[in-house]
Write an enzyme that holds these catalytic residues in place. Structure first.
Site, PDB file in Angstrom:
ATOM      1  N   ASP A  63       0.934  -1.179  -0.065  1.00 31.47           N
ATOM      2  CA  ASP A  63      -0.153   0.040   0.041  1.00 31.47           C
ATOM      3  C   ASP A  63       1.066   1.053  -0.041  1.00 31.47           C
ATOM      4  OD1 ASP A  63      -1.672   2.155   0.589  1.00 31.47           O
ATOM      5  OD2 ASP A  63      -2.980   1.104   1.786  1.00 31.47           O
ATOM      6  N   SER A 142      -0.012  13.448 -14.735  1.00 32.80           N
ATOM      7  CA  SER A 142      -1.165  13.519 -15.718  1.00 32.80           C
ATOM      8  C   SER A 142      -1.043  14.652 -16.485  1.00 32.80           C
ATOM      9  CB  SER A 142      -2.512  13.449 -14.996  1.00 32.80           C
ATOM     10  OG  SER A 142      -3.649  13.860 -15.649  1.00 32.80           O
ATOM     11  N   TYR A 155      -8.185  15.360  -7.885  1.00 32.19           N
ATOM     12  CA  TYR A 155      -7.460  14.767  -8.578  1.00 32.19           C
ATOM     13  C   TYR A 155      -6.231  15.738  -9.155  1.00 32.19           C
ATOM     14  CZ  TYR A 155      -5.743  11.638 -12.599  1.00 32.19           C
ATOM     15  OH  TYR A 155      -4.754  10.956 -13.366  1.00 32.19           O
ATOM     16  N   LYS A 159      -2.308  15.903  -9.192  1.00 31.97           N
ATOM     17  CA  LYS A 159      -1.137  15.797 -10.044  1.00 31.97           C
ATOM     18  C   LYS A 159      -0.419  16.979 -10.294  1.00 31.97           C
ATOM     19  CE  LYS A 159      -2.282  11.476 -11.044  1.00 31.97           C
ATOM     20  NZ  LYS A 159      -1.453  10.388 -10.720  1.00 31.97           N
TER      21      LYS A 159
END
Ligand code: NAD
Length: 286
Positions: A63, A142, A155, A159
């Site tokens: 993890d 990303s 998100y 990023k």
């Protein structure tokens, strides 16, 4: 790191998608691979594909949110594969939720996995590479870390952090013989948008990725970037467009961003399961 033959790569999030494509590409380049993921059946599948290419693959349940688990990942890789030369911090989760509906838990989960995982992997493996005077770190960010995408604040936040952090590490580690690359793909055809907690209706998620490029060519571009020690890999037409838009002056991009937000939020409204709906999947307790 020009020659990858008989070297060892560690890939987090190696149970599927981009991580699996990277593992296959590393094996094709003559590397042994340690896979790290919370999805054990997925890792086993990747390992058997790697073995078909004649390379060793080690599955290490990890993890990435836990620094101790990431340290154990390095220790087992060194003990069982006799070295470590490439670390790809690729494990990540996506969420498409407008700010007004995002919960504190959703933010925390994105931060813990997408930032925490990258930080643990970069710190622990980066220090090891610096000590051995050789190695390469790849962090998967990303295109959403290059240009703001309304409707996915949790998100996008993570990023952006990964892009800045990785470029900073690149400059800091250069004098220690360590190469560093950040991946900024646009939409890639993987299961990420179909996963638990993302928010998309399954049929809409499939539509979203239907025409997106696959992860295999991204993996090839990534290994080319490692060999040439390139700072950034962009992938897909949306990634190139967003990469260009980041250079537009703010006075021009600001009204455009507000227009874009209205459209993006409409898309999110119609393609995601709305909060409060009984259809919204509950996240597993982490
Ligand atoms: N697919 C895309 O469109 C796209 C675009 C840009 C960036 N990315 C990034 O690429 C990376 C890989 O995504 P993908 O598209 O292959 O998706 P994916 O869902 O197929 O792969 C992500 C992997 O990370 C693993 N993972 C999640 N939480 C973890 C944890 N706590 N510890 C260890 N492993 C964990 C998952 O089990 C999964 O195998 C992610 O960082 C993602 O943000 C994807």
């Amino acid at each position: 790191m020009k020659n990858l033959t008989n070297k060892v790569a560690v890939i987090t999030g190696g149970a599927g998608g981009i991580g699996r494509a990277l593992a296959m590409e590393c094996a094709a380049a003559g590397m042994d691979v340690a896979l790290a993921d919370v999805d054990e059946p997925g890792m086993a599948e990747t390992a058997s594909e790697v073995a078909k290419l004649g390379r060793r693959a080690l599955c290490i349940p990890t993890d990435v949110r836990k620094a101790g688990a990431v340290q154990a990942l390095l220790d087992r890789t060194l003990a069982e594969l006799n070295g470590c030369h490439l670390m790809v911090n690729n494990a990540g989760v996506f969420s498409a939720v407008p700010l007004v509906e995002t919960t504190a838990a959703q933010y925390q989960r994105s931060i813990d996995i997408n930032i925490g995982g990258v930080v643990h992997g970069s710190r622990i493996f980066g220090a090891h590479f610096a000590q051995q005077g050789q190695g390469h770190l790849v962090n998967t960010a990303s295109a959403a870390g290059l240009f703001p995408v309304p409707g996915m604040s949790a998100y996008s936040l993570t990023k952006y952090a990964v892009v800045g952090y990785t470029l900073q590490l690149r400059w800091e580690l250069a004098s220690r013989g360590v190469g560093v690359t950040v991946l900024c793909p646009g939409t890639v055809k993987t299961d990420i948008v179909l996963r638990e907690g993302v928010g998309f209706k399954p049929e809409e998620a499939r539509k979203l990725i239907r025409d997106a490029p696959g992860p295999e060519r991204l993996a090839r571009k990534t290994l080319r970037a490692v060999r040439r020690n390139r700072p950034m890999v962009r992938y897909g037409p949306d990634a190139y467009a967003m990469s260009l838009m980041q250079f537009l002056p703010l006075w021009l991009i600001d009204p455009l961003g507000k227009l874009l937000a209205r459209t993006a939020l409409k898309v999110v409204e119609t393609t995601t399961l709305r909060s409060g709906s009984s259809d919204v999947p509950k996240l597993q307790q982490d």
